[in-house]
Design a protein around this motif. Structure first.
Motif, mmCIF file in Angstrom:
data_model
loop_
_atom_site.group_PDB
_atom_site.id
_atom_site.type_symbol
_atom_site.label_atom_id
_atom_site.label_comp_id
_atom_site.label_asym_id
_atom_site.label_seq_id
_atom_site.Cartn_x
_atom_site.Cartn_y
_atom_site.Cartn_z
ATOM 1 N N PRO A 12 11.625 12.014 0.530
ATOM 2 C CA PRO A 12 11.696 12.317 -0.995
ATOM 3 C C PRO A 12 12.337 13.583 -1.314
ATOM 4 N N ARG A 13 12.245 14.494 -0.482
ATOM 5 C CA ARG A 13 12.894 15.890 -0.944
ATOM 6 C C ARG A 13 13.681 16.210 0.560
ATOM 7 N N ARG A 14 14.757 16.445 0.386
ATOM 8 C CA ARG A 14 15.627 16.735 1.407
ATOM 9 C C ARG A 14 15.844 18.390 1.828
ATOM 10 N N ARG A 15 15.383 19.022 1.219
ATOM 11 C CA ARG A 15 15.561 20.670 1.298
ATOM 12 C C ARG A 15 14.448 21.482 0.704
ATOM 13 N N PHE A 16 14.256 22.524 1.096
ATOM 14 C CA PHE A 16 13.349 23.723 0.364
ATOM 15 C C PHE A 16 14.102 23.960 -0.831
ATOM 16 N N ALA A 34 4.175 10.954 0.291
ATOM 17 C CA ALA A 34 5.526 9.877 0.631
ATOM 18 C C ALA A 34 4.622 8.420 0.939
ATOM 19 N N THR A 35 5.435 7.675 0.929
ATOM 20 C CA THR A 35 4.935 6.034 1.333
ATOM 21 C C THR A 35 5.949 5.386 1.966
ATOM 22 N N ILE A 36 5.685 4.795 3.261
ATOM 23 C CA ILE A 36 6.361 3.779 3.769
ATOM 24 C C ILE A 36 5.663 2.436 3.922
ATOM 25 N N PHE A 68 -4.011 17.467 5.238
ATOM 26 C CA PHE A 68 -2.958 16.279 5.184
ATOM 27 C C PHE A 68 -3.719 15.092 5.453
ATOM 28 N N ARG A 69 -3.463 13.965 4.827
ATOM 29 C CA ARG A 69 -4.144 12.620 5.429
ATOM 30 C C ARG A 69 -3.187 11.643 5.637
ATOM 31 N N ILE A 70 -3.340 10.709 6.508
ATOM 32 C CA ILE A 70 -2.278 9.452 6.411
ATOM 33 C C ILE A 70 -3.455 8.220 6.200
ATOM 34 N N PHE A 71 -2.878 7.441 5.075
ATOM 35 C CA PHE A 71 -3.685 6.206 4.940
ATOM 36 C C PHE A 71 -2.902 4.968 5.205
ATOM 37 N N ARG A 72 -3.623 3.927 5.952
ATOM 38 C CA ARG A 72 -3.134 2.521 5.983
ATOM 39 C C ARG A 72 -3.662 1.795 5.057
ATOM 40 N N TYR A 111 1.647 2.714 4.452
ATOM 41 C CA TYR A 111 1.336 3.981 4.838
ATOM 42 C C TYR A 111 1.648 4.980 3.955
ATOM 43 N N THR A 112 0.534 5.869 3.653
ATOM 44 C CA THR A 112 0.928 7.094 2.934
ATOM 45 C C THR A 112 0.369 8.290 3.229
#
Length: 141
Positions: A12-16, A34-36, A68-72, A111-112
């Motif tokens: 979603p963001r490619r650079r600083f 981000a989400t996939i 930081f968390r990852i959710f399914r 996944y988020t």
């Protein structure tokens, strides 16, 4: 040998970019980064999903503790915490972490990755880049 079941990546963001930054929300609120979506076919057990995220963060005030968390499918499957310093020391960080989700049931899964600031009276911003990828593979028994 493993068999690739599915793969997904988003950036979603490619650079600083300071001009396009946003504040990481204070816990218990979260900032979604981000989400996939990955599909696991039937009869693909055992399996694993390898997830990798990179997030560009900038310390603004104090020493923020960013969770930081990852959710399914809305359920947390992984978390890690990173201290982010501000003025007078390091300010810009590219935080990278990896998670593994094993024996995921057949179906389509979302996944988020999120971030939240756990420390009062501090501030850290998302400045980019942000990338999040997943690779689902069938493994041997």
């Amino acid at each position: 040998m493993v068999r690739v079941l599915d793969k997904a990546a988003v950036q979603p963001r490619r650079r600083f970019n300071l001009a396009n930054s946003f504040i990481i929300r204070r816990s218990p609120a979260r900032s979604r980064l981000a989400t996939i979506t990955l599909r696991i076919p039937v009869n693909s057990q055992p399996n694993r999903v390898d997830l990798v995220a990179t997030v560009g963060v900038r310390g603004v005030t104090g020493i923020a503790q960013i969770l930081f968390r990852i959710f399914r499918d809305g359920r947390e499957i992984f978390n890690t915490q990173q201290g982010i310093e501000s003025i007078g020391s390091e300010q810009n960080y590219a935080v990278t972490f990896q998670a593994e989700d094993r024996n995921v049931r057949a179906g389509t899964h979302v996944y988020t990755v999120t971030a939240e600031n756990r420390t009062a009276n501090t501030r850290a911003d998302i400045v980019g880049p942000i990338s999040f990828s997943g690779l689902a593979v069938q493994t041997r028994n």
